[in-house]
Scaffold this motif. Sequence first.
Motif, PDB file in Angstrom:
ATOM      1  N   VAL A 197      36.180  12.870  70.406  1.00 55.48           N
ATOM      2  CA  VAL A 197      36.238  14.045  69.688  1.00 55.48           C
ATOM      3  C   VAL A 197      37.511  13.624  68.340  1.00 55.48           C
ATOM      4  N   CYS A 198      36.856  14.072  67.517  1.00 51.50           N
ATOM      5  CA  CYS A 198      38.013  13.790  66.033  1.00 51.50           C
ATOM      6  C   CYS A 198      38.448  14.785  65.877  1.00 51.50           C
ATOM      7  N   ILE A 199      39.911  15.168  65.830  1.00 48.16           N
ATOM      8  CA  ILE A 199      40.593  16.672  65.818  1.00 48.16           C
ATOM      9  C   ILE A 199      41.979  16.290  64.498  1.00 48.16           C
ATOM     10  N   LYS A 200      42.184  17.626  63.212  1.00 48.92           N
ATOM     11  CA  LYS A 200      43.099  17.383  63.023  1.00 48.92           C
ATOM     12  C   LYS A 200      43.971  17.937  62.781  1.00 48.92           C
ATOM     13  N   GLN A 201      45.155  18.108  62.501  1.00 45.81           N
ATOM     14  CA  GLN A 201      46.415  18.880  62.412  1.00 45.81           C
ATOM     15  C   GLN A 201      46.694  19.827  61.206  1.00 45.81           C
ATOM     16  N   LEU A 231      46.197  23.305  65.744  1.00 45.85           N
ATOM     17  CA  LEU A 231      45.209  22.169  65.855  1.00 45.85           C
ATOM     18  C   LEU A 231      44.017  23.039  65.506  1.00 45.85           C
ATOM     19  N   ASN A 232      43.166  22.127  64.156  1.00 52.68           N
ATOM     20  CA  ASN A 232      41.828  23.145  63.227  1.00 52.68           C
ATOM     21  C   ASN A 232      41.038  23.673  63.939  1.00 52.68           C
ATOM     22  N   PRO A 233      40.849  25.037  64.506  1.00 50.65           N
ATOM     23  CA  PRO A 233      40.323  25.436  65.175  1.00 50.65           C
ATOM     24  C   PRO A 233      38.734  25.167  65.696  1.00 50.65           C
ATOM     25  N   TYR A 234      38.180  24.618  64.371  1.00 53.10           N
ATOM     26  CA  TYR A 234      36.355  24.022  65.023  1.00 53.10           C
ATOM     27  C   TYR A 234      36.606  23.200  65.724  1.00 53.10           C
ATOM     28  N   ASP A 235      37.834  22.348  66.031  1.00 51.51           N
ATOM     29  CA  ASP A 235      38.170  21.242  66.840  1.00 51.51           C
ATOM     30  C   ASP A 235      38.708  21.276  68.269  1.00 51.51           C
ATOM     31  N   ALA A 236      39.273  22.515  68.571  1.00 53.38           N
ATOM     32  CA  ALA A 236      39.575  23.787  69.515  1.00 53.38           C
ATOM     33  C   ALA A 236      38.169  23.536  70.069  1.00 53.38           C
ATOM     34  N   ALA A 272      48.399   7.260  54.106  1.00 52.97           N
ATOM     35  CA  ALA A 272      48.730   8.310  53.018  1.00 52.97           C
ATOM     36  C   ALA A 272      47.786   8.288  51.749  1.00 52.97           C
ATOM     37  N   GLY A 273      48.232   9.428  51.503  1.00 52.90           N
ATOM     38  CA  GLY A 273      47.019   9.634  50.240  1.00 52.90           C
ATOM     39  C   GLY A 273      45.202   9.463  50.258  1.00 52.90           C
ATOM     40  N   ALA A 274      45.018   9.332  51.700  1.00 51.46           N
ATOM     41  CA  ALA A 274      43.810   9.386  51.555  1.00 51.46           C
ATOM     42  C   ALA A 274      42.731  10.266  51.369  1.00 51.46           C
ATOM     43  N   ILE A 315      40.378  23.557  58.550  1.00 49.03           N
ATOM     44  CA  ILE A 315      40.443  24.616  57.166  1.00 49.03           C
ATOM     45  C   ILE A 315      41.393  24.346  56.137  1.00 49.03           C
ATOM     46  N   ASP A 316      41.531  23.255  56.159  1.00 51.89           N
ATOM     47  CA  ASP A 316      42.508  23.006  54.764  1.00 51.89           C
ATOM     48  C   ASP A 316      41.787  22.590  53.887  1.00 51.89           C
ATOM     49  N   GLY A 317      41.593  20.589  54.172  1.00 47.57           N
ATOM     50  CA  GLY A 317      40.528  20.213  53.135  1.00 47.57           C
ATOM     51  C   GLY A 317      39.343  21.207  53.228  1.00 47.57           C
ATOM     52  N   GLN A 370      33.171  16.938  55.180  1.00 44.96           N
ATOM     53  CA  GLN A 370      32.468  15.130  55.140  1.00 44.96           C
ATOM     54  C   GLN A 370      32.439  14.805  55.953  1.00 44.96           C
ATOM     55  N   VAL A 371      33.813  14.550  56.390  1.00 41.19           N
ATOM     56  CA  VAL A 371      34.602  13.492  57.104  1.00 41.19           C
ATOM     57  C   VAL A 371      33.410  12.839  58.626  1.00 41.19           C
ATOM     58  N   GLY A 372      33.368  14.231  59.593  1.00 43.55           N
ATOM     59  CA  GLY A 372      31.794  14.254  60.552  1.00 43.55           C
ATOM     60  C   GLY A 372      30.892  12.670  59.971  1.00 43.55           C
ATOM     61  N   PRO A 373      30.232  13.764  59.388  1.00 42.70           N
ATOM     62  CA  PRO A 373      28.656  12.880  58.955  1.00 42.70           C
ATOM     63  C   PRO A 373      29.620  11.441  58.040  1.00 42.70           C
ATOM     64  N   GLY A 412      43.606   4.312  52.677  1.00 36.86           N
ATOM     65  CA  GLY A 412      44.857   5.255  51.597  1.00 36.86           C
ATOM     66  C   GLY A 412      44.404   5.972  50.251  1.00 36.86           C
ATOM     67  N   LEU A 413      45.659   5.671  49.399  1.00 35.38           N
ATOM     68  CA  LEU A 413      45.635   6.091  47.833  1.00 35.38           C
ATOM     69  C   LEU A 413      44.180   4.997  47.202  1.00 35.38           C
ATOM     70  N   LYS A 414      44.938   3.691  47.033  1.00 28.95           N
ATOM     71  CA  LYS A 414      43.630   2.912  46.964  1.00 28.95           C
ATOM     72  C   LYS A 414      42.460   2.731  47.455  1.00 28.95           C
TER      73      LYS A 414
HETATM   74  C1  LIG Z   1      39.198  14.667  45.999  1.00 24.33           C
HETATM   75  C2  LIG Z   1      40.288  14.557  47.390  1.00 24.33           C
HETATM   76  C3  LIG Z   1      41.853  14.178  47.018  1.00 24.33           C
HETATM   77  C4  LIG Z   1      42.409  14.163  48.487  1.00 24.33           C
HETATM   78  N1  LIG Z   1      43.645  13.363  47.987  1.00 24.33           N
HETATM   79  C5  LIG Z   1      44.804  13.353  49.228  1.00 24.33           C
HETATM   80  C6  LIG Z   1      45.836  13.471  49.085  1.00 24.33           C
HETATM   81  O1  LIG Z   1      46.343  12.243  47.798  1.00 24.33           O
HETATM   82  N2  LIG Z   1      46.737  13.012  49.773  1.00 24.33           N
HETATM   83  C7  LIG Z   1      46.794  13.479  50.718  1.00 24.33           C
HETATM   84  O2  LIG Z   1      46.445  13.925  51.981  1.00 24.33           O
HETATM   85  N3  LIG Z   1      45.227  14.038  51.370  1.00 24.33           N
HETATM   86  C8  LIG Z   1      44.116  14.564  50.514  1.00 24.33           C
HETATM   87  N4  LIG Z   1      43.207  15.088  49.966  1.00 24.33           N
HETATM   88  C9  LIG Z   1      43.024  15.195  51.687  1.00 24.33           C
HETATM   89  C10 LIG Z   1      42.115  14.968  52.881  1.00 24.33           C
HETATM   90  O3  LIG Z   1      40.973  14.060  52.215  1.00 24.33           O
HETATM   91  C11 LIG Z   1      41.499  15.826  54.170  1.00 24.33           C
HETATM   92  O4  LIG Z   1      42.616  15.729  54.511  1.00 24.33           O
HETATM   93  C12 LIG Z   1      40.926  14.702  55.355  1.00 24.33           C
HETATM   94  O5  LIG Z   1      40.498  13.509  53.898  1.00 24.33           O
HETATM   95  C13 LIG Z   1      39.935  15.538  55.332  1.00 24.33           C
HETATM   96  O6  LIG Z   1      39.364  16.182  54.724  1.00 24.33           O
HETATM   97  P1  LIG Z   1      38.568  17.788  54.963  1.00 24.33           P
HETATM   98  O7  LIG Z   1      40.457  18.269  55.090  1.00 24.33           O
HETATM   99  O8  LIG Z   1      37.726  18.466  54.017  1.00 24.33           O
HETATM  100  O9  LIG Z   1      38.212  17.419  56.402  1.00 24.33           O
HETATM  101  P2  LIG Z   1      36.629  17.731  56.935  1.00 24.33           P
HETATM  102  O10 LIG Z   1      35.742  16.613  56.886  1.00 24.33           O
HETATM  103  O11 LIG Z   1      36.106  19.370  56.523  1.00 24.33           O
HETATM  104  O12 LIG Z   1      36.819  18.298  58.315  1.00 24.33           O
HETATM  105  C14 LIG Z   1      35.525  17.615  58.915  1.00 24.33           C
HETATM  106  C15 LIG Z   1      36.133  17.006  60.381  1.00 24.33           C
HETATM  107  O13 LIG Z   1      36.276  15.756  60.556  1.00 24.33           O
HETATM  108  C16 LIG Z   1      37.544  15.797  61.431  1.00 24.33           C
HETATM  109  N5  LIG Z   1      38.558  15.588  60.292  1.00 24.33           N
HETATM  110  C17 LIG Z   1      38.990  15.421  59.546  1.00 24.33           C
HETATM  111  N6  LIG Z   1      39.809  15.414  58.981  1.00 24.33           N
HETATM  112  C18 LIG Z   1      40.956  14.232  60.458  1.00 24.33           C
HETATM  113  C19 LIG Z   1      41.984  13.106  60.887  1.00 24.33           C
HETATM  114  N7  LIG Z   1      42.813  12.974  59.612  1.00 24.33           N
HETATM  115  N8  LIG Z   1      42.125  13.196  62.001  1.00 24.33           N
HETATM  116  C20 LIG Z   1      40.704  13.343  63.056  1.00 24.33           C
HETATM  117  N9  LIG Z   1      39.357  14.161  62.517  1.00 24.33           N
HETATM  118  C21 LIG Z   1      39.798  14.327  61.319  1.00 24.33           C
HETATM  119  C22 LIG Z   1      37.363  16.902  62.071  1.00 24.33           C
HETATM  120  O14 LIG Z   1      37.089  16.981  63.950  1.00 24.33           O
HETATM  121  C23 LIG Z   1      37.387  18.389  61.559  1.00 24.33           C
HETATM  122  O15 LIG Z   1      37.280  19.316  62.074  1.00 24.33           O
HETATM  123  C24 LIG Z   1      41.706  14.923  49.546  1.00 24.33           C
HETATM  124  C25 LIG Z   1      40.846  15.565  49.437  1.00 24.33           C
HETATM  125  C26 LIG Z   1      39.916  15.008  48.368  1.00 24.33           C
HETATM  126  C27 LIG Z   1      38.372  16.406  48.638  1.00 24.33           C
END
Ligand SMILES: Cc1cc2nc3c(=O)[nH]c(=O)nc-3n(C[C@H](O)[C@H](O)[C@H](O)COP(=O)(O)OP(=O)(O)OC[C@H]3O[C@@H](n4cnc5c(N)ncnc54)[C@H](O)[C@@H]3O)c2cc1C
Length: 277
Positions: A5-9, A34-39, A90-92, A124-126, A130-133, A223-225
């Motif tokens: 399970v991938c989880i995000k704070q 803990l991201n509520p959906y991840d719980a 960082a900066g990903a 709930i923040d980002g 997109q991360v799952g797919p 990261g940022l790169k």
């Molecule tokens: C254009 C853009 C630029 C950004 N620039 C920065 C930046 O400079 N610095 C920065 O800190 N953030 C930045 N972010 C935020 C960062 O990309 C996101 O926090 C991160 O990529 C996860 O995306 P999300 O929060 O939308 O997750 P979603 O895709 O909404 O998350 C879906 C699920 O994916 C899994 N997941 C997501 N993130 C993680 C994680 N970190 N670890 C494990 N599981 C995870 C969880 O299961 C989560 O429920 C940026 C985002 C965008 C869109």
Amino acid sequence: MNILVCIKQVPDTKIIKVNPKTNTLDRSSAPAILNPYDAHAVEEAVRLKKIHGGKVVVLSMGPPQAKEAIKKCVEIGADEGYLISDRRFAGADTLATSYALYKAIQKLMDEDGIDLVLCGKHAIDGDTGQVGPGIARRMEIPPLTNVIKVEEVDPAEKMIKVRRKIENGYEIIQSTLPCLLTVEKEINEVAYSPLPNMLRAARYNPIVWTVDDLKDVDMKQLGLKGSPTIVGKMWPPAKSDGAQMLDDEGDVKKQAEKIVSLVLEKRELFEAKGGER
Ligand SMILES: Cc1cc2nc3c(=O)[nH]c(=O)nc-3n(C[C@H](O)[C@H](O)[C@H](O)COP(=O)(O)OP(=O)(O)OC[C@H]3O[C@@H](n4cnc5c(N)ncnc54)[C@H](O)[C@@H]3O)c2cc1C
């Protein structure tokens, strides 16, 4: 059946404030949770493990404080938790996040094998979802999104059937294992943790990996790169004005009549302006 399970704070978005000068989130204004959906994803993984055996491993990318979110997952019933944490992550954006998580998943697959990957529907923040797919694409496994029920799993036949929420209702789809599910809150209720889990979580120390612990990492994708997306502008939604308090205390009929007359009044104004707000 080994489940990852991938989880995000995340900051608690019910409390977090937006900095009015920079229009960015003031992360210090809210506790990290803990991201509520991840719980719900962890709860589901634990439920499936109880039926089919195996183990539940959680994985997160984030700063050292994210260990707390991993410990919360151990409280829910996860067996192990890994945090990938390194300034080079960082900066990903979501592309670089899914790449880093995929590299850690590859290492976990080599060690133990993974039959199923679970993620929340979105963080709930980002909020991109997109991360799952993104992870599924990199692993070349099917992504089944917006899952509200796991209907059937047959680990021996490598088959899973799930119910997905779609725009006009639901659909039931079948996939081969391994695959990746992103889950909605409706999938289960997160139960209160039993005392032994709470005690284990309190003592548990998640395993931390840096970039150097992962194999064959393309540093250009980290990261940022490795992040081609740029946030051009951010702003809070405009505050709605013209709200009115209803003063007919407790009289529902009068309040309803007042709402109807206000709506009609607003419609007349709207039509008088030729449909412009
Ligand atoms: C254009 C853009 C630029 C950004 N620039 C920065 C930046 O400079 N610095 C920065 O800190 N953030 C930045 N972010 C935020 C960062 O990309 C996101 O926090 C991160 O990529 C996860 O995306 P999300 O929060 O939308 O997750 P979603 O895709 O909404 O998350 C879906 C699920 O994916 C899994 N997941 C997501 N993130 C993680 C994680 N970190 N670890 C494990 N599981 C995870 C969880 O299961 C989560 O429920 C940026 C985002 C965008 C869109």
